[in-house]
Enzyme design. Structure first.
Site, PDB file in Angstrom:
ATOM      1  N   ASP A   1      48.414  37.146  32.028  1.00  0.00           N
ATOM      2  CA  ASP A   1      47.201  37.965  32.075  1.00  0.00           C
ATOM      3  C   ASP A   1      47.527  39.458  32.095  1.00  0.00           C
ATOM      4  O   ASP A   1      48.418  39.912  32.820  1.00  0.00           O
ATOM      5  CB  ASP A   1      46.403  37.647  33.340  1.00  0.00           C
ATOM      6  CG  ASP A   1      45.873  36.224  33.368  1.00  0.00           C
ATOM      7  OD1 ASP A   1      46.598  35.306  32.940  1.00  0.00           O
ATOM      8  OD2 ASP A   1      44.738  36.031  33.828  1.00  0.00           O
TER       9      ASP A   1
ATOM     10  N   HIS B   1      44.474  41.856  31.621  1.00  0.00           N
ATOM     11  CA  HIS B   1      43.226  42.342  32.228  1.00  0.00           C
ATOM     12  C   HIS B   1      43.090  43.863  32.191  1.00  0.00           C
ATOM     13  O   HIS B   1      42.865  44.516  33.207  1.00  0.00           O
ATOM     14  CB  HIS B   1      43.115  41.837  33.660  1.00  0.00           C
ATOM     15  CG  HIS B   1      42.691  40.400  33.762  1.00  0.00           C
ATOM     16  ND1 HIS B   1      41.512  39.928  33.219  1.00  0.00           N
ATOM     17  CD2 HIS B   1      43.308  39.332  34.315  1.00  0.00           C
ATOM     18  CE1 HIS B   1      41.412  38.637  33.443  1.00  0.00           C
ATOM     19  NE2 HIS B   1      42.493  38.241  34.099  1.00  0.00           N
TER      20      HIS B   1
ATOM     21  N   ASP C   1      43.624  36.591  28.276  1.00  0.00           N
ATOM     22  CA  ASP C   1      43.025  37.446  29.306  1.00  0.00           C
ATOM     23  C   ASP C   1      43.506  38.890  29.145  1.00  0.00           C
ATOM     24  O   ASP C   1      44.107  39.485  30.044  1.00  0.00           O
ATOM     25  CB  ASP C   1      43.311  36.913  30.709  1.00  0.00           C
ATOM     26  CG  ASP C   1      42.308  35.845  31.128  1.00  0.00           C
ATOM     27  OD1 ASP C   1      41.602  35.321  30.245  1.00  0.00           O
ATOM     28  OD2 ASP C   1      42.228  35.525  32.333  1.00  0.00           O
TER      29      ASP C   1
ATOM     30  N   ASP D   1      38.749  42.838  30.668  1.00  0.00           N
ATOM     31  CA  ASP D   1      38.047  42.723  31.953  1.00  0.00           C
ATOM     32  C   ASP D   1      38.913  43.183  33.126  1.00  0.00           C
ATOM     33  O   ASP D   1      40.117  43.305  33.023  1.00  0.00           O
ATOM     34  CB  ASP D   1      37.552  41.291  32.207  1.00  0.00           C
ATOM     35  CG  ASP D   1      36.437  40.870  31.275  1.00  0.00           C
ATOM     36  OD1 ASP D   1      35.737  41.750  30.743  1.00  0.00           O
ATOM     37  OD2 ASP D   1      36.283  39.647  31.046  1.00  0.00           O
ATOM     38  N   ARG D   2      38.236  43.435  34.239  1.00  0.00           N
ATOM     39  CA  ARG D   2      38.822  43.759  35.541  1.00  0.00           C
ATOM     40  C   ARG D   2      39.312  45.213  35.671  1.00  0.00           C
ATOM     41  O   ARG D   2      39.079  45.843  36.688  1.00  0.00           O
ATOM     42  CB  ARG D   2      39.989  42.825  35.886  1.00  0.00           C
ATOM     43  CG  ARG D   2      39.681  41.349  35.793  1.00  0.00           C
ATOM     44  CD  ARG D   2      38.754  40.899  36.900  1.00  0.00           C
ATOM     45  NE  ARG D   2      38.694  39.439  36.991  1.00  0.00           N
ATOM     46  CZ  ARG D   2      37.842  38.775  37.757  1.00  0.00           C
ATOM     47  NH1 ARG D   2      36.975  39.443  38.499  1.00  0.00           N
ATOM     48  NH2 ARG D   2      37.840  37.466  37.778  1.00  0.00           N
TER      49      ARG D   2
ATOM     50  N   ASN E   1      40.412  32.597  28.893  1.00  0.00           N
ATOM     51  CA  ASN E   1      39.002  32.367  29.209  1.00  0.00           C
ATOM     52  C   ASN E   1      38.194  33.657  29.260  1.00  0.00           C
ATOM     53  O   ASN E   1      36.966  33.634  29.181  1.00  0.00           O
ATOM     54  CB  ASN E   1      38.861  31.599  30.533  1.00  0.00           C
ATOM     55  CG  ASN E   1      39.381  32.372  31.721  1.00  0.00           C
ATOM     56  OD1 ASN E   1      40.562  32.708  31.780  1.00  0.00           O
ATOM     57  ND2 ASN E   1      38.516  32.666  32.681  1.00  0.00           N
ATOM     58  N   HIS E   2      38.861  34.814  29.357  1.00  0.00           N
ATOM     59  CA  HIS E   2      38.143  36.086  29.302  1.00  0.00           C
ATOM     60  C   HIS E   2      37.941  36.577  27.876  1.00  0.00           C
ATOM     61  O   HIS E   2      37.281  37.601  27.680  1.00  0.00           O
ATOM     62  CB  HIS E   2      38.851  37.145  30.141  1.00  0.00           C
ATOM     63  CG  HIS E   2      38.564  37.010  31.605  1.00  0.00           C
ATOM     64  ND1 HIS E   2      37.654  37.796  32.276  1.00  0.00           N
ATOM     65  CD2 HIS E   2      39.051  36.144  32.526  1.00  0.00           C
ATOM     66  CE1 HIS E   2      37.597  37.446  33.546  1.00  0.00           C
ATOM     67  NE2 HIS E   2      38.439  36.441  33.728  1.00  0.00           N
TER      68      HIS E   2
ATOM     69  N   HIS F   1      46.835  29.380  27.969  1.00  0.00           N
ATOM     70  CA  HIS F   1      46.319  30.218  29.044  1.00  0.00           C
ATOM     71  C   HIS F   1      46.092  29.422  30.321  1.00  0.00           C
ATOM     72  O   HIS F   1      46.567  29.805  31.392  1.00  0.00           O
ATOM     73  CB  HIS F   1      45.011  30.888  28.630  1.00  0.00           C
ATOM     74  CG  HIS F   1      44.460  31.759  29.718  1.00  0.00           C
ATOM     75  ND1 HIS F   1      45.047  32.970  30.057  1.00  0.00           N
ATOM     76  CD2 HIS F   1      43.425  31.600  30.584  1.00  0.00           C
ATOM     77  CE1 HIS F   1      44.380  33.511  31.068  1.00  0.00           C
ATOM     78  NE2 HIS F   1      43.391  32.703  31.408  1.00  0.00           N
TER      79      HIS F   1
ATOM     80  N   ARG G   1      36.459  26.720  39.974  1.00  0.00           N
ATOM     81  CA  ARG G   1      35.972  27.434  38.793  1.00  0.00           C
ATOM     82  C   ARG G   1      34.635  26.913  38.295  1.00  0.00           C
ATOM     83  O   ARG G   1      33.960  27.580  37.510  1.00  0.00           O
ATOM     84  CB  ARG G   1      37.011  27.360  37.676  1.00  0.00           C
ATOM     85  CG  ARG G   1      38.326  28.024  38.035  1.00  0.00           C
ATOM     86  CD  ARG G   1      39.221  28.153  36.827  1.00  0.00           C
ATOM     87  NE  ARG G   1      40.539  28.682  37.163  1.00  0.00           N
ATOM     88  CZ  ARG G   1      40.838  29.973  37.264  1.00  0.00           C
ATOM     89  NH1 ARG G   1      39.908  30.876  37.061  1.00  0.00           N
ATOM     90  NH2 ARG G   1      42.071  30.360  37.563  1.00  0.00           N
TER      91      ARG G   1
ATOM     92  N   HIS H   1      46.556  32.581  33.832  1.00  0.00           N
ATOM     93  CA  HIS H   1      45.250  32.161  34.356  1.00  0.00           C
ATOM     94  C   HIS H   1      45.067  32.337  35.854  1.00  0.00           C
ATOM     95  O   HIS H   1      43.941  32.382  36.329  1.00  0.00           O
ATOM     96  CB  HIS H   1      45.011  30.702  33.977  1.00  0.00           C
ATOM     97  CG  HIS H   1      43.599  30.230  34.097  1.00  0.00           C
ATOM     98  ND1 HIS H   1      42.502  31.003  33.780  1.00  0.00           N
ATOM     99  CD2 HIS H   1      43.085  29.020  34.473  1.00  0.00           C
ATOM    100  CE1 HIS H   1      41.398  30.299  33.952  1.00  0.00           C
ATOM    101  NE2 HIS H   1      41.725  29.100  34.382  1.00  0.00           N
TER     102      HIS H   1
END
Length: 416
Positions: free
Chosen positions: A157, A159, A189, A192-193, A221-222, A274, A328, A355
């Site tokens: 990830d 992010h 991923d 985001d964040r 998943n993002h 992922h 989740r 993940h």
């Protein structure tokens, strides 16, 4: 993530065929045992920590001792591979857009994460959309399950952590992905964040276009609309490009995400994705991934894609194989037995996935040393974790860690 999303609500290269055959008797899976052979991959006994600015090795320690102390010490990180101004409007010429963007993100990196002039991004929204469109065309030509030769760097990830991405790049592929002796596999991923999701995908898409067979971008998943419209990417696009143009950039990026491959096999032995392995509604044959449609707008359209993007390992095996992933609110958690059956059926030795934010080291080894979780974004959501990547080379899996401990958190960039 799904539960958190529900609480917040929406905003206003060659195909791989399995080697092992199987039989199903009384509804139970019975794998045919392959001939005994020497393992193709094994864990290196040491991890390497590299300086984020120079790419030099600053620390080395055994995997077993990492939980006991953090001291470690200097040669170039590149030996572990195999061999050894002011911004202007970007042209939308397809022949030069990728290289031009790579030049400009380097300027952005050296300018303390500030574009010049202030309206730089909005002025270049058409070029960003064109970059996304070209990347989508490139992804459509790839199988959903990609075969990758060793050596390969594998990143978890990100992010929106552009600083760590550039630090890894300067340490391991300083001259560019196209001349790096290793392949580059990213496990998803990207957005985001954090504050720089746009810059992260610009950099990754541009690297993909300059070295399409060396840079493998997998979906996380993002990289789903339902997720990244909630956790920051949409808001970032609107803020940086304006309301109208920002929406267009967000759509173009997600159209590219829809075409991303879902998994890769490195060195014929390490399954990379992922989230994790497909759940009980799937056959366990990884060739199912090849039949996932492209483009895929939503993970709800395909259960194999859903599990590869969302599943997690059980911390402790509470059931024999699978249980619902209550944390989740989607997909499953898998046990050691489920992992072993998947590996045996597909003639694999390891699963390398992302993940999950793990311990402070940025990686975790689980399930009888057959599962590696790697996280490549330090100081995640205010935590004090390091960032790591995995190098698969010369029959070894070696963890490479970025020198980004808690005392460096104050150097993290802030949005301007």
């Amino acid at each position: 993530d799904r539960k958190e999303m529900a609480a917040q609500g929406p905003p206003g290269h060659q195909c791989l065929d399995p080697i092992c055959e199987s039989s199903h008797q009384d509804g139970k899976f019975s794998p045919t045992r392959p001939p005994r052979r020497e393992p193709r991959l094994s864990f290196a006994q040491h991890t390497i920590t590299v300086n984020r600015d120079t790419g030099e090795r600053v620390a080395m320690d055994t995997v077993q001792s990492l939980g006991r102390h953090r001291s470690m010490s200097v040669t170039s990180a590149n030996e572990h591979a195999t061999t050894r101004g002011r911004s202007k409007t970007i042209t939308s010429d397809p022949r030069s857009i990728a290289l031009t963007f790579l030049e400009h993100v380097e300027i952005f990196h050296k300018s303390h994460y500030e574009w010049h002039p202030a309206d730089y991004m909005e002025a270049n929204y058409m070029a960003v959309i064109e970059l996304c469109n070209q990347a989508a065309d490139c992804f459509r030509k790839e199988p959903r399950l990609v075969q990758v030769d060793m050596p390969a760097y594998i990143m978890g990830d990100l992010h929106g952590n552009f600083q760590d991405l550039m630090a890894f790049g300067h340490a391991f592929w300083r001259q560019g992905a196209n001349v790096c002796p290793a392949n580059l596999v990213f496990l998803g991923d990207y957005v985001d964040r954090r504050y720089f999701s746009v810059e992260v995908i610009i950099y990754l898409f541009a690297q993909k276009l300059t070295a399409p067979h060396k840079v493998i971008l997998l979906r996380g998943n993002h990289e789903l609309r339902d997720t990244n419209q909630v956790f920051g990417f949409l808001d970032e696009c609107l803020r940086k490009f304006g309301a109208e143009h920002g929406q267009q950039v967000w759509e173009a990026a997600n159209n590219a995400f829809d075409c991303l491959p879902l998994a890769a096999v490195v060195g014929g032995a390490a399954f990379c994705c992922h989230g994790g392995i497909p759940g009980p509604e799937c056959s366990g044959d990884m060739s199912e991934i090849l039949r996932v449609p492209c483009p895929l707008r939503s993970d709800d359209e395909n259960i194999v894609a859903r599990d590869v993007l969302w599943s997690d390992p059980m911390e402790a095996d509470t059931v024999e194989e699978f249980e619902p992933n209550a944390e989740r609110g989607v997909s499953y958690k898998f046990s050691t037995r489920a992992l072993e059956k998947f590996l045996q059926r597909n003639d694999l030795e390891f699963v390398i996935r992302a993940h999950q934010y793990k311990v402070h080291l940025g990686f975790q080894i689980q399930k009888k040393n057959k599962l590696v979780t790697v996280f490549s974004s330090s100081a995640y959501c205010g935590q004090s974790n390091e960032a790591s990547i995995v190098l698969v080379a010369d029959g070894k899996l070696r963890v490479m860690r970025l020198d980004t401990l808690a005392d460096r958190m104050d150097s993290q960039p802030v949005e301007r």
